[in-house]
Design a protein around this motif. Structure first.
Motif, PDB file in Angstrom:
ATOM      1  N   TRP A 136       0.826  -1.212   0.000  1.00 52.34           N
ATOM      2  CA  TRP A 136       0.000   0.000   0.000  1.00 52.34           C
ATOM      3  C   TRP A 136       0.862   1.265   0.000  1.00 52.34           C
ATOM      4  O   TRP A 136       0.680   2.168  -0.828  1.00 52.34           O
ATOM      5  N   ASP A 137       1.866   1.282   0.911  1.00 53.90           N
ATOM      6  CA  ASP A 137       2.707   2.482   1.031  1.00 53.90           C
ATOM      7  C   ASP A 137       3.645   2.640  -0.159  1.00 53.90           C
ATOM      8  O   ASP A 137       3.839   3.762  -0.657  1.00 53.90           O
ATOM      9  N   LYS A 188       1.982   4.152  -3.144  1.00 57.83           N
ATOM     10  CA  LYS A 188       1.802   5.613  -3.030  1.00 57.83           C
ATOM     11  C   LYS A 188       3.118   6.345  -3.262  1.00 57.83           C
ATOM     12  O   LYS A 188       3.150   7.388  -3.929  1.00 57.83           O
ATOM     13  N   MET A 189       4.208   5.785  -2.721  1.00 56.28           N
ATOM     14  CA  MET A 189       5.508   6.449  -2.883  1.00 56.28           C
ATOM     15  C   MET A 189       5.969   6.364  -4.344  1.00 56.28           C
ATOM     16  O   MET A 189       6.598   7.287  -4.864  1.00 56.28           O
ATOM     17  N   LYS A 199       4.451   8.989  -6.440  1.00 54.06           N
ATOM     18  CA  LYS A 199       5.069  10.308  -6.236  1.00 54.06           C
ATOM     19  C   LYS A 199       6.546  10.292  -6.590  1.00 54.06           C
ATOM     20  O   LYS A 199       7.238  11.292  -6.382  1.00 54.06           O
ATOM     21  N   GLN A 253       9.116   8.747  -5.231  1.00 54.37           N
ATOM     22  CA  GLN A 253       9.971   8.975  -4.054  1.00 54.37           C
ATOM     23  C   GLN A 253      10.885   7.760  -3.867  1.00 54.37           C
ATOM     24  O   GLN A 253      10.638   6.896  -3.010  1.00 54.37           O
ATOM     25  N   LYS A 311      14.083   7.408  -2.888  1.00 61.42           N
ATOM     26  CA  LYS A 311      14.864   7.314  -1.643  1.00 61.42           C
ATOM     27  C   LYS A 311      13.966   6.860  -0.500  1.00 61.42           C
ATOM     28  O   LYS A 311      14.353   6.039   0.347  1.00 61.42           O
ATOM     29  N   ASP A 312      12.739   7.408  -0.461  1.00 61.14           N
ATOM     30  CA  ASP A 312      11.786   7.038   0.591  1.00 61.14           C
ATOM     31  C   ASP A 312      11.476   5.546   0.517  1.00 61.14           C
ATOM     32  O   ASP A 312      11.355   4.876   1.548  1.00 61.14           O
ATOM     33  N   ILE A 332      14.481   3.543   2.065  1.00 62.11           N
ATOM     34  CA  ILE A 332      14.519   3.622   3.537  1.00 62.11           C
ATOM     35  C   ILE A 332      13.333   2.876   4.146  1.00 62.11           C
ATOM     36  O   ILE A 332      13.476   2.138   5.135  1.00 62.11           O
ATOM     37  N   TYR A 333      12.165   3.049   3.556  1.00 63.17           N
ATOM     38  CA  TYR A 333      10.961   2.346   4.025  1.00 63.17           C
ATOM     39  C   TYR A 333      11.170   0.831   3.977  1.00 63.17           C
ATOM     40  O   TYR A 333      10.853   0.125   4.936  1.00 63.17           O
ATOM     41  N   LEU A 386      13.500  -0.333   6.700  1.00 67.29           N
ATOM     42  CA  LEU A 386      12.828  -0.337   8.007  1.00 67.29           C
ATOM     43  C   LEU A 386      11.898  -1.542   8.130  1.00 67.29           C
ATOM     44  O   LEU A 386      11.863  -2.210   9.167  1.00 67.29           O
ATOM     45  N   MET A 387      11.166  -1.834   7.080  1.00 67.16           N
ATOM     46  CA  MET A 387      10.233  -2.978   7.124  1.00 67.16           C
ATOM     47  C   MET A 387      10.992  -4.298   7.251  1.00 67.16           C
ATOM     48  O   MET A 387      10.549  -5.211   7.966  1.00 67.16           O
ATOM     49  N   ARG A 408      -1.195   9.441  10.942  1.00 68.05           N
ATOM     50  CA  ARG A 408      -1.251   9.644   9.495  1.00 68.05           C
ATOM     51  C   ARG A 408      -2.155  10.831   9.153  1.00 68.05           C
ATOM     52  O   ARG A 408      -2.007  11.441   8.101  1.00 68.05           O
ATOM     53  N   PHE A 422      17.490  11.025   7.151  1.00 67.38           N
ATOM     54  CA  PHE A 422      17.740  10.491   5.809  1.00 67.38           C
ATOM     55  C   PHE A 422      17.303  11.453   4.705  1.00 67.38           C
ATOM     56  O   PHE A 422      17.301  11.078   3.530  1.00 67.38           O
ATOM     57  N   LEU A 432      14.372  12.660   3.762  1.00 69.08           N
ATOM     58  CA  LEU A 432      13.281  12.122   2.961  1.00 69.08           C
ATOM     59  C   LEU A 432      12.288  13.227   2.623  1.00 69.08           C
ATOM     60  O   LEU A 432      12.345  14.314   3.190  1.00 69.08           O
ATOM     61  N   SER A 433      11.370  12.895   1.691  1.00 69.59           N
ATOM     62  CA  SER A 433      10.434  13.941   1.258  1.00 69.59           C
ATOM     63  C   SER A 433       9.175  14.009   2.116  1.00 69.59           C
ATOM     64  O   SER A 433       8.617  15.081   2.287  1.00 69.59           O
ATOM     65  N   GLU A 434       8.713  12.888   2.659  1.00 68.27           N
ATOM     66  CA  GLU A 434       7.551  12.987   3.530  1.00 68.27           C
ATOM     67  C   GLU A 434       7.569  11.909   4.595  1.00 68.27           C
ATOM     68  O   GLU A 434       8.330  10.951   4.539  1.00 68.27           O
ATOM     69  N   SER A 492       4.303   7.714   5.161  1.00 66.33           N
ATOM     70  CA  SER A 492       4.511   6.290   4.937  1.00 66.33           C
ATOM     71  C   SER A 492       5.365   5.661   6.037  1.00 66.33           C
ATOM     72  O   SER A 492       5.294   4.456   6.252  1.00 66.33           O
ATOM     73  N   LEU A 493       6.158   6.474   6.744  1.00 64.89           N
ATOM     74  CA  LEU A 493       7.043   5.930   7.786  1.00 64.89           C
ATOM     75  C   LEU A 493       6.258   5.468   9.019  1.00 64.89           C
ATOM     76  O   LEU A 493       6.792   4.738   9.857  1.00 64.89           O
ATOM     77  N   SER A 522       3.887   3.363   9.201  1.00 65.32           N
ATOM     78  CA  SER A 522       3.641   1.910   9.160  1.00 65.32           C
ATOM     79  C   SER A 522       4.767   1.115   9.827  1.00 65.32           C
ATOM     80  O   SER A 522       4.505   0.340  10.755  1.00 65.32           O
ATOM     81  N   PRO A 523       6.040   1.268   9.368  1.00 64.83           N
ATOM     82  CA  PRO A 523       7.086   0.480  10.033  1.00 64.83           C
ATOM     83  C   PRO A 523       7.269   0.841  11.504  1.00 64.83           C
ATOM     84  O   PRO A 523       7.570  -0.028  12.317  1.00 64.83           O
ATOM     85  N   LEU A 562       4.513  -0.917  13.547  1.00 62.50           N
ATOM     86  CA  LEU A 562       4.784  -2.363  13.606  1.00 62.50           C
ATOM     87  C   LEU A 562       5.950  -2.650  14.545  1.00 62.50           C
ATOM     88  O   LEU A 562       5.917  -3.602  15.328  1.00 62.50           O
TER      89      LEU A 562
END
Lengths: 66, 362
Positions: free
Chosen positions: A14-15, A18-19, A22, A24, A26-27, A30-31, A34-35, B136, B299, B301-303, B306-307, B309-310, B313
């Protein structure tokens, strides 16, 4: 553990979608990192029932363990 | 004007801070004050005022010329790119530990007081699902909701304090002598360990307007913290005495349970528990927001959305992994949690201030 991994996959899809919309990049990197870390911690926690807790490990460093 | 609509004011940031402090304060202050300062423990907040006022002035100075920055930007600016990012990383790790801690404490309170046979995951998943949705939604909505609950909680807290007054016995609070000076100074350790969260609010400082008013609202917050702290300690230590309060878990709930109005109105601890749940929601949400703010700054980042979620969890798993039982949790708070809070909340901002002045960065 299965439910946790399913949650990770669903939220990630889902995330990341969306990224990606857009642009993104780099996001997304990193996401994803983290996951993966969260998934690893989750698999470790549920797979190794006899592990010492985080508190016990830290308390033993300062001599406050049992 | 349009940009500032996505920001909160310094006053709202202080309200967020005052609300999130409630939950750990109710849990920790009575036990530590009674254990260390005994009968004089109720005076602890007065002794803790001076360091906290110093912290408010430090934060005012740090943001004096940096109206649009957040604390992450300031750390990197003052310490340099690599040491700054290293310090920011330590803050990130510590805040993630605290997030897991507060999620765990939330679950443990229900397991201890109301629903001992319910699986812990039920409580943690519930609060984290609500937090996920709230964070969010953005900081502005969270701050506005908290302002409303802050007023309500203050009214309920004062109301319960007035009802408790009939049970307070002066022999449990007095006399206080000069021999209590040193124990009172030591008892501020728990109070300062929680009030140390004040600088953490500025990790989303780029979303806080009018930071030139940090001193003004910080000092008003100080007065509020002292009054609420005094009320909390008077009604707990004053009702049951220091020797009992030092030994029980959830002393505030036990004191509220004892309230009986004309032997008709009883069992009003459910009101206190309901508002304690709300303050837990605030502390977990705000800490989540701090963490995603730090990750975004660290880091570049732009927004942040989305962060969430992790981070939620992680909070779920880590709250389970953190401790095996309540005893380990209490030991962790006492020997690791509070000292590190004081280090990150008082020592590092002060060091940043000194180095910033020496290097002429602030």
């Amino acid at each position: 553990m299965v439910y946790l991994l399913i949650s990770i996959v669903i939220l990630s899809l889902w995330d990341v979608k969306k990224m990606k919309d857009k642009n993104q990049k780099k996001d997304i990197v990193i996401y994803s990192l983290l996951m993966v870390m969260v998934g690893t911690l989750g698999v470790y926690y549920f797979s190794v029932p006899d592990h010492d807790s985080f508190s016990k490990i830290l308390l033993s460093f300062i001599g406050q363990g049992e | 004007m349009l940009a500032s609509k996505k920001k909160i004011s310094t006053r709202q940031a202080c309200v967020l801070f005052l609300t999130l402090v409630y939950s750990p304060a109710i849990r920790l202050f009575p036990v530590f004050a009674a254990d260390i300062a005994e009968r004089a423990g109720w005076l602890g907040p007065i002794f803790a005022v001076v360091p906290f006022i110093g912290l408010v002035f430090v934060m005012q100075s740090l943001f004096k010329n940096e109206k649009e920055a957040n604390l992450s930007d300031l750390i990197i600016k003052i310490m340099g790119k690599i040491p700054g990012r290293a310090i920011l990383f330590l803050y990130l790790l510590w805040l993630m530990v605290l997030l897991g801690l507060y999620v765990r404490y939330y679950a443990e309170r229900f397991l201890t007081s109301l629903l001992p046979h319910t699986p812990m995951a039920f409580f943690t998943i519930t609060i984290l699902a609500v937090t996920f949705y709230a964070v969010r939604g953005g900081l502005v909505q969270l701050a506005r909701t908290t302002e409303f609950f802050f007023l309500l909680f203050t009214a309920v807290f004062v109301f319960l304090f007035i009802l408790c007054l009939t049970s307070v016995e002066m022999i449990n609070l007095l006399p206080v002598t000069h021999y209590d000076f040193w124990p009172l100074t030591k008892s501020t350790y728990a109070i300062l360990g929680i009030w140390a969260y004040f600088p953490f609010m500025f990790f989303f400082g780029d979303e806080i307007n009018d930071k030139e008013h940090i001193k003004r609202f910080g000092l008003q917050s100080t007065a509020y913290l002292v009054i609420i702290g005094l009320m909390l300690l008077i009604q707990t230590i004053g009702t049951y005495g220091y020797s009992i309060i030092a030994r029980v878990s959830l002393p505030y709930i036990i004191v509220i349970k004892s309230i009986s109005v004309l032997e008709t109105i009883e069992r009003i601890e459910s009101m206190a528990l309901a508002f304690w749940v709300i303050t837990d929601f605030v502390i977990i949400s705000v800490f989540t927001y701090m963490i995603v703010s730090i990750i975004k700054s660290l880091f570049s980042l732009s927004e942040k959305k989305s962060l969430v979620s992790p981070v939620t969890l992680f909070a779920f798993i880590f709250s389970l992994y953190l401790a095996r039982n309540r005893l380990e949790l209490a030991e962790f708070s006492k020997y690791i949690g509070l000292p590190l809070n004081i280090f990150f909340g008082f020592a590092i901002p002060f060091i940043l201030f000194v180095i910033g002045k020496i290097r002429k960065k602030i």
